[in-house]
Design a protein around this motif. Structure first.
Motif, mmCIF file in Angstrom:
data_model
loop_
_atom_site.group_PDB
_atom_site.id
_atom_site.type_symbol
_atom_site.label_atom_id
_atom_site.label_comp_id
_atom_site.label_asym_id
_atom_site.label_seq_id
_atom_site.Cartn_x
_atom_site.Cartn_y
_atom_site.Cartn_z
ATOM 1 N N ARG A 191 -6.761 16.125 -32.834
ATOM 2 C CA ARG A 191 -7.488 14.852 -32.745
ATOM 3 C C ARG A 191 -8.919 14.938 -33.261
ATOM 4 N N SER A 192 -9.292 16.028 -33.909
ATOM 5 C CA SER A 192 -10.627 16.119 -34.493
ATOM 6 C C SER A 192 -10.579 17.033 -35.711
ATOM 7 N N VAL A 193 -11.629 16.999 -36.512
ATOM 8 C CA VAL A 193 -11.707 17.838 -37.702
ATOM 9 C C VAL A 193 -11.702 19.313 -37.332
ATOM 10 N N TYR A 194 -12.091 19.624 -36.103
ATOM 11 C CA TYR A 194 -12.110 21.019 -35.668
ATOM 12 C C TYR A 194 -10.701 21.556 -35.409
ATOM 13 N N ARG A 195 -9.697 20.684 -35.406
ATOM 14 C CA ARG A 195 -8.310 21.146 -35.254
ATOM 15 C C ARG A 195 -7.478 20.713 -36.458
ATOM 16 N N GLU A 196 -8.100 20.681 -37.623
ATOM 17 C CA GLU A 196 -7.449 20.218 -38.845
ATOM 18 C C GLU A 196 -7.159 21.409 -39.748
ATOM 19 N N LEU A 197 -5.910 21.567 -40.169
ATOM 20 C CA LEU A 197 -5.537 22.646 -41.067
ATOM 21 C C LEU A 197 -6.076 22.388 -42.474
ATOM 22 N N VAL A 198 -6.394 23.459 -43.180
ATOM 23 C CA VAL A 198 -6.847 23.343 -44.560
ATOM 24 C C VAL A 198 -5.679 22.875 -45.431
ATOM 25 N N LEU A 199 -5.911 21.865 -46.264
ATOM 26 C CA LEU A 199 -4.827 21.213 -47.000
ATOM 27 C C LEU A 199 -4.053 22.202 -47.877
ATOM 28 N N LEU A 252 8.635 8.394 -33.512
ATOM 29 C CA LEU A 252 8.126 9.759 -33.405
ATOM 30 C C LEU A 252 8.944 10.532 -32.382
ATOM 31 N N TRP A 253 9.268 9.869 -31.284
ATOM 32 C CA TRP A 253 10.096 10.475 -30.237
ATOM 33 C C TRP A 253 11.412 10.966 -30.846
ATOM 34 N N ALA A 254 12.081 10.098 -31.593
ATOM 35 C CA ALA A 254 13.366 10.449 -32.195
ATOM 36 C C ALA A 254 13.205 11.520 -33.271
ATOM 37 N N GLU A 255 12.117 11.431 -34.019
ATOM 38 C CA GLU A 255 11.878 12.407 -35.091
ATOM 39 C C GLU A 255 11.713 13.806 -34.524
ATOM 40 N N VAL A 256 10.885 13.942 -33.497
ATOM 41 C CA VAL A 256 10.656 15.258 -32.886
ATOM 42 C C VAL A 256 11.925 15.779 -32.220
ATOM 43 N N ALA A 257 12.699 14.873 -31.610
ATOM 44 C CA ALA A 257 13.937 15.286 -30.940
ATOM 45 C C ALA A 257 14.947 15.868 -31.922
ATOM 46 N N SER A 258 14.862 15.495 -33.206
ATOM 47 C CA SER A 258 15.818 15.970 -34.211
ATOM 48 C C SER A 258 15.446 17.328 -34.796
ATOM 49 N N LEU A 259 14.268 17.853 -34.471
ATOM 50 C CA LEU A 259 13.766 19.087 -35.089
ATOM 51 C C LEU A 259 14.394 20.327 -34.463
ATOM 52 N N SER A 260 14.454 21.385 -35.250
ATOM 53 C CA SER A 260 14.821 22.692 -34.710
ATOM 54 C C SER A 260 13.579 23.454 -34.264
ATOM 55 N N LEU A 261 12.436 23.090 -34.837
ATOM 56 C CA LEU A 261 11.173 23.758 -34.514
ATOM 57 C C LEU A 261 10.025 22.839 -34.909
ATOM 58 N N LEU A 262 8.991 22.794 -34.056
ATOM 59 C CA LEU A 262 7.768 22.053 -34.366
ATOM 60 C C LEU A 262 6.615 23.046 -34.491
ATOM 61 N N ILE A 263 5.831 22.899 -35.554
ATOM 62 C CA ILE A 263 4.613 23.695 -35.735
ATOM 63 C C ILE A 263 3.452 22.712 -35.708
ATOM 64 N N SER A 264 2.494 22.935 -34.793
ATOM 65 C CA SER A 264 1.483 21.894 -34.608
ATOM 66 C C SER A 264 0.163 22.442 -34.073
ATOM 67 N N PRO A 265 -0.963 21.964 -34.642
ATOM 68 C CA PRO A 265 -2.268 22.221 -34.040
ATOM 69 C C PRO A 265 -2.672 21.127 -33.056
ATOM 70 N N ASP A 266 -1.792 20.133 -32.904
ATOM 71 C CA ASP A 266 -2.057 18.995 -32.028
ATOM 72 C C ASP A 266 -1.313 19.203 -30.716
ATOM 73 N N THR A 267 -2.056 19.308 -29.616
ATOM 74 C CA THR A 267 -1.410 19.623 -28.339
ATOM 75 C C THR A 267 -0.537 18.482 -27.832
ATOM 76 N N ALA A 268 -0.896 17.243 -28.116
ATOM 77 C CA ALA A 268 -0.079 16.122 -27.635
ATOM 78 C C ALA A 268 1.334 16.205 -28.205
ATOM 79 N N THR A 269 1.454 16.545 -29.491
ATOM 80 C CA THR A 269 2.774 16.658 -30.094
ATOM 81 C C THR A 269 3.524 17.860 -29.533
ATOM 82 N N LEU A 270 2.811 18.924 -29.209
ATOM 83 C CA LEU A 270 3.448 20.075 -28.555
ATOM 84 C C LEU A 270 4.020 19.674 -27.197
ATOM 85 N N HIS A 271 3.267 18.863 -26.438
ATOM 86 C CA HIS A 271 3.767 18.406 -25.139
ATOM 87 C C HIS A 271 4.987 17.506 -25.312
ATOM 88 N N LEU A 272 4.978 16.701 -26.386
ATOM 89 C CA LEU A 272 6.131 15.849 -26.663
ATOM 90 C C LEU A 272 7.363 16.704 -26.946
#
Length: 525
Positions: A191-199, A252-272
């Motif tokens: 949720r901030s530039v401090y948790r943003e991956l380099v493009l 988003l709920w359905a999209e994440v539910a279909s994944l085999s693995l999530l990689i994320s710097p965003d903690t909210a999506t990790l909790h989802l």
């Protein structure tokens, strides 16, 4: 038993409240959720089987008040009237803010737990000098002065509002399934530039994941990241599914539910992903760390920078280089994902990174290093302080052995920046002073000036709880901290000794240290 859970914070916190909601549901009775109006859709997804109430958000009330104060008052009155039509046996107020504390006082319930007063402010109708205690006090203390050494997950803190560690309900945590055959999801930033991956690193990571796993990659992110995602797709050589800013919350709920693995710097999506039982690899830098806000699901991985400055103050740190982001090596992360998906041995992290795996023990979630290595100052204090705090907060909890918690660091040496003698001395002095009477202010000041390592412990027991905690339990916890510091140092310095020999040496060292500490303090020992 009807329960009302008040959680008016943002999306990630709402998801981290789910373990408490599930535990209450398993314990029997109905659970009603009260959230801010803008979280109603998320709350109904999180808690589909129960009732959900929406409290007017701050912005809505301010807009109403600017036109007519009576409109704002009327909106609140109607809300309270609707909620009061339901009879609640228990109320759990999870937010440390004035509005939440007032709501807790106004809403009827036979038993109330959580925040009904504030640490540093007085709210109308509150007794002057009333202090927080127990888990609410720890939540405030961990946010204000224990961050770097906090090893108790936020979800476990909230579960503590309702259950002790000895009850079966704390064990109500889903097991991480074996990864399926679905795509790999990648979230662009937090949720901030401090948790943003380099493009450029993201593009390289996507290419490597596709090459190693043969699985499609789905990009996820916020609407304001659409242009960044379009640039990113031009940098990626293979096909990629770009869903950045294109999903409603339900999608988003359905999209994440279909994944085999999530990689994320965003903690909210990790909790989802954790709430949907989807494995994840969390990327933690800036002010985020997995011990506090990692995925609440056993078997997940977390990657952190191996830097003295982590975790930092994020936006308030003043850091311009943000070196921690550049340490997230794409080639290694892709290999880690491939090994995780196939169930193979995980690769050791390159210099500058550490990898952790989540597990459930004694009813609490913890993150342990995946590979043995030298312990940092924060590692050792994290283990010792976690045991101290759990003994104070929940005397019934059955902790794992100290040897088990120190196992990843066996024989790798004691951190040179951590003066064990000072910690042993301060803990021993505190255990002597803290009998049935509060610690003398001058003595407390003296101990903290000479041994500042104890500040996180004093922050909870003296500053936030105001010395109103159970002194005998605190005294015992300090005594055990002194003993376990000696034991931990022995484990880290020499793995080759037998358990019996290590035990004798700990007892001998502890006895000598007790005698020396007493003499230095001027006590007749």
């Amino acid at each position: 038993m009807n329960s009302l859970v008040v959680q008016r914070a943002r999306f990630g916190d709402l998801l981290q409240s789910l373990p408490l909601i599930r535990a209450l549901s398993v314990a029997g009775g109905s659970v009603t959720l009260l959230v801010s109006e803008d979280m109603m859709e998320a709350a109904r997804l999180v808690h589909p089987a129960g009732d959900v109430f929406g409290f007017p958000g701050k912005g809505h009330l301010l807009d109403l008040a600017s036109g007519s104060p009576m409109k704002a008052a009327g909106t609140i009155a109607r809300f309270l009237e609707n909620v009061r039509t339901v009879s609640f046996d228990r109320l759990f107020q999870l937010n440390h803010d004035g509005t939440g504390a007032l709501l807790g006082k106004l809403l009827p319930a036979g038993e109330k737990r959580g925040f009904f007063s504030l640490h540093d402010r007085i709210i109308p109708g509150e007794e002057k000098g009333k202090k927080l205690s127990g888990w609410p006090a720890y939540l405030v203390a961990s946010a204000r002065g224990v961050r770097a050494v906090n090893r108790i997950h936020l979800s476990d803190v909230w579960i503590g509002f309702g259950f002790s560690g000895s009850t079966r309900e704390r064990e109500n945590c889903p097991r991480a399934p074996a990864p399926g055959s679905g795509p790999v999801g990648l979230v662009l930033s937090g949720r901030s530039v401090y948790r943003e991956l380099v493009l450029e690193d993201v593009a390289r990571l996507v290419d490597r994941i596709q090459r190693l796993t043969g699985r499609p990659v789905v990009l996820l992110g916020r609407p304001d990241e659409r242009e960044k995602a379009r640039v990113l797709t031009r940098l990626i050589s293979g096909p990629v599914v770009n869903r950045v800013g294109e999903t409603s919350l339900g999608q988003l709920w359905a999209e994440v539910a279909s994944l085999s693995l999530l990689i994320s710097p965003d903690t909210a999506t990790l909790h989802l992903s954790a709430s949907l039982n989807v494995p994840s690899i969390g990327l933690f830098f800036s002010n985020a760390q997995p011990h506090e806000t990692g995925a609440y699901l056993p078997g997940c991985l977390a990657v952190t920078p191996d830097l003295d400055c982590h975790p930092c103050a994020g936006e308030g740190s003043g850091c311009t280089q943000m070196e921690c982001r550049s340490l997230m090596e794409p080639d290694y992360l892709a290999l880690l994902a491939e090994r995780f998906l196939t169930g193979s041995a995980l690769p050791e992290a390159p210099a500058g990174l550490r990898v952790w795996r989540s597990r459930k023990e004694a009813g609490f979630l913890s993150y342990r290093p995946t590979h043995a290595g030298a312990a940092t100052r924060e590692d050792v204090l994290g283990v010792l302080f976690r045991r101290f705090f759990l003994r104070v907060l929940d005397p019934e909890v059955l902790l794992p052995s100290l040897e088990e918690e120190c196992r990843p660091f066996f024989g790798r040496g004691w951190p040179s920046s951590l003066p064990a003698d000072h910690l042993v001395q301060g803990a021993s002095l505190s255990s002597r002073q803290w009998g049935d009477h509060p610690l003398d202010p001058l003595e407390k000041r003296r101990i903290l000036e000479e041994i500042p390592l104890l500040w996180p412990l004093f922050l909870l027991t003296e500053e936030v709880e105001g010395g109103q905690g159970k002194r005998e339990i605190q005294r015992q916890a300090f005594a055990l901290l002194s003993e376990e510091t000696i034991a931990a140092r022995s484990l880290l310095l020499d793995r080759g000794k037998s358990p019996a020999r290590r035990k004798k040496e700990r007892e001998r060292a502890y006895s000598a240290k007790e005698t020396r500490t007493g003499r230095e303090a001027g006590y007749g020992v």
